[in-house]
Enzyme design. Structure first.
Site, PDB file in Angstrom:
ATOM      1  N   ASP A 281      45.413  36.789  46.299  1.00 53.57           N
ATOM      2  CA  ASP A 281      44.375  37.475  46.172  1.00 53.57           C
ATOM      3  C   ASP A 281      44.660  38.796  45.947  1.00 53.57           C
ATOM      4  OD1 ASP A 281      40.863  36.880  47.043  1.00 53.57           O
ATOM      5  OD2 ASP A 281      41.602  38.266  45.453  1.00 53.57           O
ATOM      6  N   GLU A 472      31.289  40.274  47.893  1.00 50.39           N
ATOM      7  CA  GLU A 472      32.195  40.049  48.970  1.00 50.39           C
ATOM      8  C   GLU A 472      31.827  40.799  50.205  1.00 50.39           C
ATOM      9  OE1 GLU A 472      35.795  40.578  45.783  1.00 50.39           O
ATOM     10  OE2 GLU A 472      36.424  40.626  47.810  1.00 50.39           O
TER      11      GLU A 472
HETATM   12  C1  GLC Z   1      38.475  39.719  44.706  1.00 47.48           C
HETATM   13  C2  GLC Z   1      38.167  38.265  45.035  1.00 47.48           C
HETATM   14  C3  GLC Z   1      38.323  37.186  44.108  1.00 47.48           C
HETATM   15  C4  GLC Z   1      38.692  37.506  42.758  1.00 47.48           C
HETATM   16  C5  GLC Z   1      39.820  38.507  42.582  1.00 47.48           C
HETATM   17  C6  GLC Z   1      40.169  39.147  41.174  1.00 47.48           C
HETATM   18  O1  GLC Z   1      39.004  40.435  45.735  1.00 47.48           O
HETATM   19  O2  GLC Z   1      38.475  38.099  46.324  1.00 47.48           O
HETATM   20  O3  GLC Z   1      37.560  36.220  44.441  1.00 47.48           O
HETATM   21  O4  GLC Z   1      38.999  36.404  41.820  1.00 47.48           O
HETATM   22  O5  GLC Z   1      39.687  39.678  43.659  1.00 47.48           O
HETATM   23  O6  GLC Z   1      39.065  39.802  40.878  1.00 47.48           O
END
Ligand code: GLC
Length: 590
Positions: A281, A472
Site C-alpha cells: 500500500d 481512510e
Molecule cells: C491508500 C489506500 C489504498 C489505495 C492506495 C492507492 O492509502 O489504503 O486503499 O488503493 O492508497 O490510492
C-alpha cells in the site's frame, strides 16, 4: 509464465528502441538486466514520475492516487497521460486507480453506491454488472488496473473505511467481492483484493499515528482470522481469479502485514495458490522498522512483488539493486516477483498489445445511469414507517437538511478528491435528491420546496441528514451521534425544525455507516438509510413513491451507543443490549 525467450526478446527489442535502429547490439550486461527487472517491481505516482523518467527508470506501474487526475480531466486527457508513459516504455506500464464506486476520479463518470450500500442490496448479479460498468468506464480512459474491491469484513463501524466494506458478514463480503472482481476483470481491467489481511478488525485505539482505528492491530486467534477474514480472499482467488492483492497497513497480533512472510508467502501464495502480483500500500513499507533498505528487504522477502512508492520510486529501485547484489534479496525472489508482474501484464494484453480501451460513450451512459439507479433503489433500508410511505406523487413536500441537494455528500470519500467533495459543482452529471423529487412531483401535480417559510403549505417534511465526506483514517469516529464525528453541521438545525412542525417527517440518512438515532427516531414517522448512494438519486424516489418496494437489509448491526466493538452479528461476545436494529433487518411495503 513469461518464457525466457520472451524476456530476451523484450530486452533485445528495448535495445533496438533505445538505439533507434535495428543494429547489432552489444549483449546487455547483468546489471542492466537486473535493473530492468527491478524497475518492473516499483510503482510511482503520476505527479512525481514523468514520461521522461521512464527511459532511465522503466517502472512497472504508475498510479493516480485519490484525486490525482489530469488537468484535462476527460477521457482524452487520461488517455494522453498514459500514452505519454507508454511511448517511452519498452515494457508497457500498468496504470492503476482507485475506482471504488465507479471511475470516481473522472469528471462526469457514473458514481455508484459505495460498497456498504451494495452490501445492503446483497445482489451478486447487480454487483457483477457494476464491476462490468466500472471496468468499462475505467478502460475508456486507458487505465488497466483498479485497486478494488475492499474485502474487509468490518467489525467496528467507527473505522473510517466502513463504507468501503460490503458487510460485517464474511459470506456477503466473499460473494459480492468475487462478483465484482468477475465483472471488472471480464472487461479487461485488473482487480485488487484488498487490504490483506484482516484490515476490518483492528482494535479501536490501536490506529496508526492520529488515527483511532485505521492501520491498527487486529488481535485475534488464527482460527478466527482464517474463518472470517481470509475466507473472502479464498473466494476472490477461486471464484474471481483476482489478478492482484494489496497488503494492509495494519498488523495482526503486533506483526505488520507488510513484513509477514507467513501470511503473504506461506498462506496467500502457498496455501491459497495465488499466482498474481502482491502490491504494497501507499508507502506502507515505511512503517516497518529500520532504513529504506531494511524495509524493502523485509517487504520483498515477505512476498511483496511490487512496491507502491509514489515518491521514492528511484531510491526504491536503486536500494533494491543494492540489496540483491548484497544477497539480502535473492535473485530468485526478484525473478518470481518479475514473472508475476509480467503474467498480469500479459493477461491484460499489455505485452502483445491487445489491450483495447472501451469507447468514450460508455461514460455515464444511459445503461450505466439505469444500473446505478437500480443499485440505489436496492441499497435503501427502511427502518421505520408509520404509514407515511409510500409518498403520494401529488404531495406537497418540504425538503430540508444538508443531504437535500448535495451530490458531494451523497458520494462520500474517494470521489474527485481523496477525502471527497461537498456541493454539486464537481458533479454536473448527478441527479441530486432535490432533482429526483422535482422529476416525480412535477409531472403529478405535486410540489417540492426547500423554503421552510412554506411549512404551512406542505403535506410532509423530508429531512435529509448527511455525514461529511471522509476517507481512510480521517473518517475514524469516536462519537457516532447525529451531532458527532464527521456529521454535517447543518443536521441539527434541520432536525430541530422538523421536530417543531406538526407535519409528518420522513428522514433519509446519507452516511457511510450506521449512526446513533435512538433519541431522534421517535420524532420521525419514517426512517430510510440511504448510505452513500452516489450520482443517481432517482433510485431513492423510485422507492419512496412506491414504484419499487424496499428490498435492502442491514449489512451491519445498528448500534444504540458509540461503543461498537462488540455489536457485530458474528462476534461470539456480541453485546445484544447495544443493538438497535439487527444485522439483516429491513422493512418492506405491505
Ligand atoms: C491508500 C489506500 C489504498 C489505495 C492506495 C492507492 O492509502 O489504503 O486503499 O488503493 O492508497 O490510492
Amino acid at each position: 509464465m513469461i518464457t525466457r525467450y520472451k524476456q530476451y526478446f523484450l530486452l533485445f527489442f528495448s535495445c533496438i528502441l533505445i538505439s533507434g535502429c535495428a543494429v547489432e547490439q552489444p549483449p546487455v550486461n547483468e546489471d542492466e538486466m537486473l535493473k530492468s527487472k527491478i524497475s518492473q517491481l516499483v510503482q510511482a505516482e503520476r505527479n512525481n514520475f514523468t514520461s521522461q523518467n521512464v527511459s532511465s527508470y522503466p517502472l512497472g506501474s504508475v498510479l493516480s492516487g485519490g484525486g490525482s487526475q489530469p488537468a484535462n480531466n476527460s477521457v482524452s486527457g487520461w488517455r494522453q497521460v498514459i500514452e505519454d508513459y507508454q511511448k517511452n516504455s519498452t515494457i508497457p506500464v500498468i496504470y492503476g486507480v482507485d475506482a471504488v464506486h465507479g471511475h470516481n476520479n473522472l469528471s462526469g463518470a457514473t458514481i455508484f453506491p459505495h460498497n456498504i450500500g451494495l452490501g445492503a442490496a446483497n445482489d451478486e448479479d447487480l454487483v457483477r454488472r457494476i464491476g462490468v460498468a466500472t471496468g468499462k468506464e475505467v478502460s475508456a480512459t486507458g487505465v488497466h488496473w483498479n485497486f478494488a474491491p475492499v474485502l474487509a469484513v468490518v467489525q467496528d463501524i467507527r473505522w473510517g473505511r466502513t463504507y468501503e466494506s460490503f458487510s460485517e458478514d464474511p459470506l456477503i463480503v466473499s460473494r459480492l467481492g468475487s462478483a465484482y472482481i468477475q465483472g471488472l476483470q471480464s472487461v479487461g481491467i485488473a482487480g485488487t483484493a484488498k487490504h490483506f489481511l484482516a484490515d476490518g478488525a483492528t482494535v479501536f485505539g490501536t490506529g496508526s499515528g492520529n488515527y483511532l482505528v485505521d492501520q491498527g492491530d487486529t488481535q485475534l486467534d488464527e482460527e478466527e482470522i482464517r474463518r472470517v477474514h481470509l475466507y473472502p480472499y479464498l473466494a476472490a482467488i477461486n471464484e474471481g481469479d483476482v489478478l492482484t492483492v494489496m497488503v494492509s497497513f495494519s498488523s495482526i497480533n503486533g506483526e505488520k502485514m507488510h513484513a509477514s512472510k507467513y501470511w503473504i508467502t506461506d498462506v496467500l501464495k502457498g496455501e491459497l495458490g495465488f499466482k498474481g502480483l502482491v502490491i504494497s500500500d501507499w508507502e506502507a513499507i515505511h512503517q516497518l522498522p529500520g532504513s529504506l533498505y531494511q524495509q524493502i528487504v523485509a517487504a520483498m522477502n515477505a512476498g511483496v512483488d511490487m512496491l507502491m512508492e509514489p515518491v521514492k520510486w528511484k531510491e526504491s529501485v536503486d536500494t533494491m539493486m543494492r540489496a540483491v547484489k548484497n544477497g539480502d534479496i535473492s535473485k530468485e525472489r526478484i525473478e518470481d516477483a518479475y514473472q508475476r508482474v509480467m503474467v498480469v501484464k500479459e493477461k491484460l494484453g499489455l505485452i502483445d498489445g491487445s489491450f483495447e480501451a472501451y469507447e468514450e460513450s460508455v461514460i455515464h451512459s444511459q445503461e450505466h445511469q439505469d444500473l446505478a439507479r437500480e443499485a440505489v433503489a436496492k441499497s435503501l433500508v427502511l427502518l421505520k414507517n408509520s404509514n407515511v410511505l409510500p409518498l403520494k406523487k401529488s404531495a406537497k413536500i418540504l425538503l430540508i437538511g444538508p443531504g437535500a441537494d448535495n451530490a458531494g455528500l451523497a458520494s462520500g470519500g474517494w470521489t474527485f478528491s481523496w477525502q471527497g467533495e461537498t456541493g454539486n459543482d464537481k458533479f454536473p452529471q448527478a441527479t441530486t435528491l432535490k432533482k429526483a423529487f422535482e422529476a416525480v412531483v412535477g409531472q403529478n401535480g405535486g410540489s417540492v420546496t426547500t423554503d421552510i417559510s412554506l411549512i404551512n403549505e406542505v403535506d410532509i417534511v423530508v429531512l435529509a441528514l448527511a455525514e461529511n465526506p471522509y476517507a481512510e483514517g480521517v473518517g475514524d469516529a469516536s462519537d457516532l451521534s447525529l451531532a458527532g464525528s464527521l456529521m454535517h453541521p447543518g443536521n441539527k438545525e434541520a432536525i430541530d425544525f422538523a421536530k417543531s412542525t406538526k407535519k409528518p417527517v420522513v428522514t433519509i440518512l446519507t452516511a457511510g455507516r450506521p449512526r446513533l438515532i435512538s433519541d431522534e427516531l421517535k420524532d420521525w414517522d419514517a426512517f430510510v438509510m440511504a448510505w452513500l448512494y452516489g450520482s443517481e438519486a432517482s433510485g431513492i424516489t423510485d422507492v419512496l413513491f412506491g414504484d419499487l418496494n424496499f428490498t435492502g437489509k442491514l449489512p451491519f448491526s445498528w448500534p444504540k451507543t458509540s461503543n461498537t466493538d462488540t455489536i457485530s452479528s458474528i462476534d461470539p461476545d456480541r453485546d445484544e443490549s447495544n443493538v438497535l436494529f439487527d444485522f439483516g433487518f429491513g422493512l418492506r411495503y405491505e
